[in-house]
Design a protein around this motif. Structure first.
Motif, short mmCIF file in Angstrom:
data_model
loop_
_atom_site.label_atom_id
_atom_site.label_comp_id
_atom_site.label_asym_id
_atom_site.label_seq_id
_atom_site.Cartn_x
_atom_site.Cartn_y
_atom_site.Cartn_z
N MET A 1 -6.85 9.07 17.12
CA MET A 1 -6.10 7.89 17.45
C MET A 1 -6.46 6.73 16.53
O MET A 1 -5.61 5.95 16.18
CB MET A 1 -6.35 7.49 18.90
CG MET A 1 -5.85 8.48 19.90
SD MET A 1 -4.09 8.45 19.92
CE MET A 1 -3.77 8.66 21.62
N TYR A 2 -7.74 6.63 16.19
CA TYR A 2 -8.15 5.53 15.31
C TYR A 2 -7.59 5.71 13.91
O TYR A 2 -7.25 4.74 13.24
CB TYR A 2 -9.67 5.43 15.26
CG TYR A 2 -10.30 5.06 16.58
CD1 TYR A 2 -10.07 3.82 17.14
CD2 TYR A 2 -11.10 5.96 17.26
CE1 TYR A 2 -10.63 3.47 18.35
CE2 TYR A 2 -11.67 5.62 18.47
CZ TYR A 2 -11.43 4.38 19.01
OH TYR A 2 -11.98 4.04 20.22
N LEU A 3 -7.50 6.97 13.50
CA LEU A 3 -6.98 7.25 12.16
C LEU A 3 -5.52 6.85 12.05
O LEU A 3 -5.11 6.22 11.07
CB LEU A 3 -7.15 8.75 11.85
CG LEU A 3 -6.74 9.22 10.47
CD1 LEU A 3 -7.59 8.54 9.41
CD2 LEU A 3 -6.88 10.72 10.37
N THR A 4 -4.72 7.15 13.05
CA THR A 4 -3.31 6.77 13.00
C THR A 4 -3.14 5.26 13.08
O THR A 4 -2.27 4.70 12.42
CB THR A 4 -2.53 7.43 14.15
OG1 THR A 4 -3.15 7.12 15.39
CG2 THR A 4 -2.46 8.93 13.98
N GLY A 5 -3.98 4.61 13.87
CA GLY A 5 -3.90 3.15 13.96
C GLY A 5 -4.25 2.47 12.65
O GLY A 5 -3.58 1.53 12.22
N ALA A 6 -5.30 2.95 12.02
CA ALA A 6 -5.71 2.36 10.75
C ALA A 6 -4.67 2.63 9.67
O ALA A 6 -4.33 1.73 8.89
CB ALA A 6 -7.05 2.94 10.32
N ALA A 7 -4.15 3.84 9.63
CA ALA A 7 -3.13 4.18 8.62
C ALA A 7 -1.85 3.38 8.86
O ALA A 7 -1.23 2.89 7.91
CB ALA A 7 -2.83 5.67 8.65
N GLY A 8 -1.47 3.22 10.10
CA GLY A 8 -0.29 2.43 10.41
C GLY A 8 -0.46 0.97 10.03
O GLY A 8 0.47 0.33 9.55
N SER A 9 -1.66 0.46 10.22
CA SER A 9 -1.93 -0.92 9.83
C SER A 9 -1.86 -1.11 8.33
O SER A 9 -1.37 -2.13 7.84
CB SER A 9 -3.32 -1.34 10.31
OG SER A 9 -3.38 -1.27 11.71
N VAL A 10 -2.34 -0.15 7.59
CA VAL A 10 -2.31 -0.23 6.13
C VAL A 10 -0.87 -0.16 5.63
O VAL A 10 -0.49 -0.85 4.67
CB VAL A 10 -3.16 0.90 5.50
CG1 VAL A 10 -2.94 1.01 4.00
CG2 VAL A 10 -4.63 0.66 5.79
N LEU A 11 -0.05 0.64 6.27
CA LEU A 11 1.34 0.82 5.81
C LEU A 11 2.18 -0.44 5.96
O LEU A 11 3.15 -0.62 5.22
CB LEU A 11 2.00 1.98 6.55
CG LEU A 11 1.53 3.38 6.13
CD1 LEU A 11 2.15 4.43 7.04
CD2 LEU A 11 1.91 3.64 4.69
N VAL A 12 1.87 -1.30 6.90
CA VAL A 12 2.71 -2.49 7.12
C VAL A 12 2.28 -3.69 6.29
O VAL A 12 2.95 -4.72 6.32
CB VAL A 12 2.75 -2.87 8.62
CG1 VAL A 12 3.38 -1.77 9.44
CG2 VAL A 12 1.37 -3.22 9.14
N ILE A 13 1.18 -3.58 5.56
CA ILE A 13 0.73 -4.69 4.72
C ILE A 13 1.62 -4.78 3.49
O ILE A 13 1.78 -3.79 2.77
CB ILE A 13 -0.74 -4.49 4.30
CG1 ILE A 13 -1.65 -4.46 5.52
CG2 ILE A 13 -1.17 -5.59 3.34
CD1 ILE A 13 -3.09 -4.10 5.21
N PRO A 14 2.23 -5.92 3.25
CA PRO A 14 3.11 -6.03 2.07
C PRO A 14 2.31 -6.10 0.77
O PRO A 14 1.19 -6.62 0.73
CB PRO A 14 3.87 -7.34 2.31
CG PRO A 14 3.02 -8.12 3.25
CD PRO A 14 2.23 -7.13 4.05
N GLY A 15 2.87 -5.56 -0.28
CA GLY A 15 2.28 -5.66 -1.60
C GLY A 15 1.18 -4.64 -1.89
O GLY A 15 0.42 -4.82 -2.84
#
Length: 59
Positions: A1-15
């Motif tokens: 669960m933590y892996l998906t949360g961290a990856a999802g957070s990285v994906l929404v960062i612009p630039g």
């Protein structure tokens, strides 16, 4: 669960560079698969028959 949360957070960062987004996408997929597999039922071993066999050996 933590892996998906961290990856999802990285994906929404612009630039973010494209290669980081690719790695985050793979991490998101792996995290989702691991979360799904962890929810699968597991059959518990029947320890009562093992205890009976052990008792029969001592008689």
């Amino acid at each position: 669960m933590y892996l998906t949360g961290a990856a999802g957070s990285v994906l929404v960062i612009p630039g973010i560079p494209e290669n980081v987004k690719t790695i985050a996408g793979y991490a998101l997929t792996v995290g989702a698969v691991l979360a799904a597999v962890s929810k699968l039922p597991v059959k518990d071993p029947d320890y009562s028959t093992l205890d009976q066999k052990k008792d029969e050996n001592f008689n």
